[in-house]
Design an enzyme around this catalytic site. Sequence first.
Site, PDB file in Angstrom:
ATOM      1  N   ARG A  86       0.853  -1.188   0.000  1.00  0.00           N
ATOM      2  CA  ARG A  86       0.000   0.000   0.000  1.00  0.00           C
ATOM      3  C   ARG A  86       0.891   1.240   0.000  1.00  0.00           C
ATOM      4  O   ARG A  86       1.110   1.853   1.032  1.00  0.00           O
ATOM      5  CB  ARG A  86      -0.931  -0.019   1.201  1.00  0.00           C
ATOM      6  CG  ARG A  86      -1.887  -1.182   1.180  1.00  0.00           C
ATOM      7  CD  ARG A  86      -2.751  -1.235   2.446  1.00  0.00           C
ATOM      8  NE  ARG A  86      -3.540  -2.449   2.466  1.00  0.00           N
ATOM      9  CZ  ARG A  86      -4.713  -2.589   1.859  1.00  0.00           C
ATOM     10  NH1 ARG A  86      -5.246  -1.584   1.205  1.00  0.00           N
ATOM     11  NH2 ARG A  86      -5.352  -3.743   1.927  1.00  0.00           N
ATOM     12  N   ARG A  93      -1.006  -3.059  -8.004  1.00  0.00           N
ATOM     13  CA  ARG A  93      -0.969  -3.995  -6.880  1.00  0.00           C
ATOM     14  C   ARG A  93      -1.088  -5.428  -7.359  1.00  0.00           C
ATOM     15  O   ARG A  93      -1.755  -5.709  -8.356  1.00  0.00           O
ATOM     16  CB  ARG A  93      -2.043  -3.695  -5.853  1.00  0.00           C
ATOM     17  CG  ARG A  93      -3.407  -3.397  -6.427  1.00  0.00           C
ATOM     18  CD  ARG A  93      -4.125  -2.399  -5.503  1.00  0.00           C
ATOM     19  NE  ARG A  93      -5.428  -2.009  -5.973  1.00  0.00           N
ATOM     20  CZ  ARG A  93      -5.675  -0.915  -6.677  1.00  0.00           C
ATOM     21  NH1 ARG A  93      -4.713  -0.134  -7.060  1.00  0.00           N
ATOM     22  NH2 ARG A  93      -6.899  -0.601  -7.021  1.00  0.00           N
ATOM     23  N   ASP A  96      -5.956  -6.939  -4.816  1.00  0.00           N
ATOM     24  CA  ASP A  96      -6.811  -5.990  -4.105  1.00  0.00           C
ATOM     25  C   ASP A  96      -8.116  -6.718  -3.834  1.00  0.00           C
ATOM     26  O   ASP A  96      -8.722  -7.270  -4.766  1.00  0.00           O
ATOM     27  CB  ASP A  96      -7.056  -4.753  -4.971  1.00  0.00           C
ATOM     28  CG  ASP A  96      -7.906  -3.707  -4.272  1.00  0.00           C
ATOM     29  OD1 ASP A  96      -7.768  -3.553  -3.037  1.00  0.00           O
ATOM     30  OD2 ASP A  96      -8.692  -3.033  -4.950  1.00  0.00           O
ATOM     31  N   ASP A  98     -11.824  -6.183  -2.000  1.00  0.00           N
ATOM     32  CA  ASP A  98     -12.773  -5.249  -1.390  1.00  0.00           C
ATOM     33  C   ASP A  98     -14.052  -5.984  -1.017  1.00  0.00           C
ATOM     34  O   ASP A  98     -14.553  -6.799  -1.798  1.00  0.00           O
ATOM     35  CB  ASP A  98     -13.143  -4.131  -2.374  1.00  0.00           C
ATOM     36  CG  ASP A  98     -11.987  -3.203  -2.672  1.00  0.00           C
ATOM     37  OD1 ASP A  98     -11.220  -2.886  -1.740  1.00  0.00           O
ATOM     38  OD2 ASP A  98     -11.853  -2.789  -3.836  1.00  0.00           O
TER      39      ASP A  98
END
Length: 166
Positions: A86, A93, A96, A98
Amino acid sequence: MSSRAFLGVGSNLGDRLKNLGSAAGLLGAEAGVHIVASARVWETDPVGGPPQPQFLNTVLEIDTDLEPRGLLEACHRVEAALQRERITRWGPRTIDIDILAFGTESVDEPDLIIPHPRARERAFVVLPWLELAPDLVLPDGSPLVASQVSGDARPFAPPLWIADPE
């Protein structure tokens, strides 16, 4: 008591498809998390942030015995295991993850907002999510609608293979 949740998973560094599969495998190995299904994998241009490679994205449907905070911690453990760094907001990245929705719950905390505040705006979230739950209604009573999203998303690969833990 088990809750149905949806997770958005994306990668734009390294072997992107392998990263998605590894994330699904690691999530499924977390106590209290059972992966029910994966949507197809979609390729998208990055949204926001610095110039970077294209993303692969999918949505996972899970059943979980965890509370929202516990699920967030499980997602962060998986991201750490896959070397998520991060450094730059919306930067590139390896992975990730979510939390898009968690049952009918709404959460509004500094580091956890459910449903995800920008999910319904992004094609790379809405299109795979609609594959898994075409009639989903969010806690505020609104449905997901594909015509209200921005960005381009292209089908890239079939759904991730989900191993049966038993």
